[in-house]
Design an enzyme around this catalytic site. Structure first.
Site, mmCIF file in Angstrom:
data_model
loop_
_atom_site.group_PDB
_atom_site.id
_atom_site.type_symbol
_atom_site.label_atom_id
_atom_site.label_comp_id
_atom_site.label_asym_id
_atom_site.label_seq_id
_atom_site.Cartn_x
_atom_site.Cartn_y
_atom_site.Cartn_z
ATOM 1 N N ASN A 13 0.872 -1.177 0.000
ATOM 2 C CA ASN A 13 0.000 0.000 0.000
ATOM 3 C C ASN A 13 0.909 1.227 0.000
ATOM 4 O O ASN A 13 1.500 1.557 1.025
ATOM 5 C CB ASN A 13 -0.891 -0.035 1.255
ATOM 6 C CG ASN A 13 -1.735 1.220 1.404
ATOM 7 O OD1 ASN A 13 -1.855 2.009 0.474
ATOM 8 N ND2 ASN A 13 -2.321 1.399 2.577
ATOM 9 N N LYS A 15 0.160 4.283 -0.261
ATOM 10 C CA LYS A 15 -0.439 5.496 0.325
ATOM 11 C C LYS A 15 -0.142 6.696 -0.584
ATOM 12 O O LYS A 15 -0.121 6.530 -1.796
ATOM 13 C CB LYS A 15 0.058 5.692 1.756
ATOM 14 C CG LYS A 15 -0.098 4.411 2.589
ATOM 15 C CD LYS A 15 0.092 4.591 4.053
ATOM 16 C CE LYS A 15 -0.131 3.265 4.753
ATOM 17 N NZ LYS A 15 -0.074 3.374 6.200
ATOM 18 N N HIS A 97 -9.662 1.533 4.994
ATOM 19 C CA HIS A 97 -8.364 1.739 5.641
ATOM 20 C C HIS A 97 -8.533 2.737 6.789
ATOM 21 O O HIS A 97 -9.294 3.701 6.677
ATOM 22 C CB HIS A 97 -7.336 2.251 4.623
ATOM 23 C CG HIS A 97 -5.944 2.186 5.180
ATOM 24 N ND1 HIS A 97 -5.468 3.143 6.045
ATOM 25 C CD2 HIS A 97 -4.959 1.268 5.023
ATOM 26 C CE1 HIS A 97 -4.226 2.807 6.401
ATOM 27 N NE2 HIS A 97 -3.894 1.678 5.789
ATOM 28 N N GLU A 99 -6.763 5.097 7.792
ATOM 29 C CA GLU A 99 -6.477 6.501 7.450
ATOM 30 C C GLU A 99 -7.684 7.153 6.782
ATOM 31 O O GLU A 99 -7.970 8.329 6.974
ATOM 32 C CB GLU A 99 -5.225 6.573 6.552
ATOM 33 C CG GLU A 99 -3.971 6.329 7.382
ATOM 34 C CD GLU A 99 -2.826 5.680 6.637
ATOM 35 O OE1 GLU A 99 -2.793 5.722 5.400
ATOM 36 O OE2 GLU A 99 -1.953 5.100 7.321
ATOM 37 N N GLU A 167 -5.721 -4.695 10.563
ATOM 38 C CA GLU A 167 -4.656 -3.717 10.777
ATOM 39 C C GLU A 167 -4.914 -2.926 12.063
ATOM 40 O O GLU A 167 -5.633 -1.909 12.042
ATOM 41 C CB GLU A 167 -4.614 -2.722 9.616
ATOM 42 C CG GLU A 167 -4.332 -3.353 8.283
ATOM 43 C CD GLU A 167 -3.708 -2.349 7.322
ATOM 44 O OE1 GLU A 167 -2.593 -2.596 6.870
ATOM 45 O OE2 GLU A 167 -4.338 -1.312 7.062
ATOM 46 N N GLY A 173 2.336 2.184 10.703
ATOM 47 C CA GLY A 173 3.330 3.243 10.533
ATOM 48 C C GLY A 173 4.069 3.607 11.813
ATOM 49 O O GLY A 173 4.736 4.634 11.879
ATOM 50 N N SER A 211 3.135 -2.205 10.297
ATOM 51 C CA SER A 211 4.583 -2.307 10.490
ATOM 52 C C SER A 211 5.146 -3.686 10.119
ATOM 53 O O SER A 211 6.067 -4.190 10.763
ATOM 54 C CB SER A 211 4.975 -1.925 11.918
ATOM 55 O OG SER A 211 4.623 -0.570 12.168
HETATM 56 P P1 PGA Z 1 2.662 0.253 7.576
HETATM 57 O O1 PGA Z 1 1.209 0.511 6.966
HETATM 58 O O2 PGA Z 1 3.169 -1.043 7.014
HETATM 59 O O3 PGA Z 1 3.482 1.427 7.157
HETATM 60 O O4 PGA Z 1 2.498 0.169 9.073
HETATM 61 C C1 PGA Z 1 0.303 -0.546 6.798
HETATM 62 C C2 PGA Z 1 -0.978 -0.040 6.201
HETATM 63 O O5 PGA Z 1 -1.440 1.048 6.570
HETATM 64 O O6 PGA Z 1 -1.573 -0.711 5.329
#
Ligand code: PGA
Length: 247
Positions: A13, A15, A97, A99, A167, A173, A211
């Protein structure tokens, strides 16, 4: 999902990262380092879609969009429809997601509308669910996840082409990966919820996200209820994501 097939699903992903001019170099490097191009998905920004589709042509790698609007067409300035994505050879979309829920105010109701629209359009779906740190602290994470899964899937009459990504928000992140045991427990729980409510439906692969990196991927993917990973930060570096793919 029953693990008869040991290849994990590796979904990157990006982003809001990766310039269109960087896409082809990324894929050249990635493809030279990954042991297989099967079961690999990249969720890319809209503007990167043409370059990404062209780079993965004649390979099994799939390009998904990170977002869309559920109405078919019309006066929705700034939005992109499922038909537009299909016309650009996109095969799937990310929905729910954290976010999009937290920064852009998407609700369980919006997410359900998106799931129904994507399903009707024949698009594959990665549906994301996850609890906050507080929800876990008060031990409400199982109930929270069950609610997110069921409300997103309300009205769905088959689960074909749906992947669920667990998640936990506190792991996204942050470098704070869930332990393999906690990730396994939650992915197994989602499997249980799906069996309870949708017993006759097609098995849904369940990914862990938060992560995931080249060091922890193998242990996570080895868990019996984890079918792969949704990877943010580490999917931006071709070599790291290839190592995750190869885990
Ligand atoms: P990350 O993000 O691997 O940077 O923690 C995962 C995601 O939001 O899909």
């Amino acid at each position: 999902m029953d693990k008869t097939d040991k290849i994990a699903i590796a979904a990157g992903n990006w982003k809001m990262n990766m310039l269109p001019s960087e896409v082809s170099t990324f894929f050249n490097e990635y493809m030279s380092k990954a042991n297989t191009l099967e079961k690999t998905i990249f969720c890319v920004p809209y503007i990167d879609i043409p370059a990404a589709i062209s780079a993965v042509k004649n390979t099994p790698i799939e390009i998904y969009a990170q977002n869309f609007y559920y109405e078919p067409k019309g006066a929705y300035t700034g939005e992109v429809s499922l038909d537009m994505l299909k016309d650009a050879d996109v095969t799937g979309v990310v929905i729910g997601h954290s976010e999009r829920r937290d920064i852009f105010g998407e609700t369980n109701e919006t997410i359900n509308k998106k799931v129904l629209a994507a399903k009707a359009a024949g698009m594959k779906i990665i549906l994301c669910v996850g609890e906050s740190e507080h929800t876990r602290e008060i031990n409400a994470h199982h109930a929270w996840i069950e609610y997110q899964v069921l409300s997103a899937l309300e009205g769905i009459t088959d689960t074909k082409d749906i992947i669920i990504a667990y998640e936990p928000i506190w792991a996204i992140g942050t470098g704070k990966t869930a332990s393999a045991e906690d990730a396994q427990d939650m992915c197994k729980f989602i499997d249980y919820v799906l069996h309870k409510y949708y017993n006759s439906f097609e098995a849904v692969p369940i990914l862990y996200g938060g992560s995931v990196n080249e060091k922890n991927a193998a242990e996570l993917f080895a868990q019996s209820s984890i079918d792969g990973g949704l990877v943010g930060g580490a999917s931006l570096v071709a070599e790291k994501f290839a190592q995750i793919r190869n885990a």
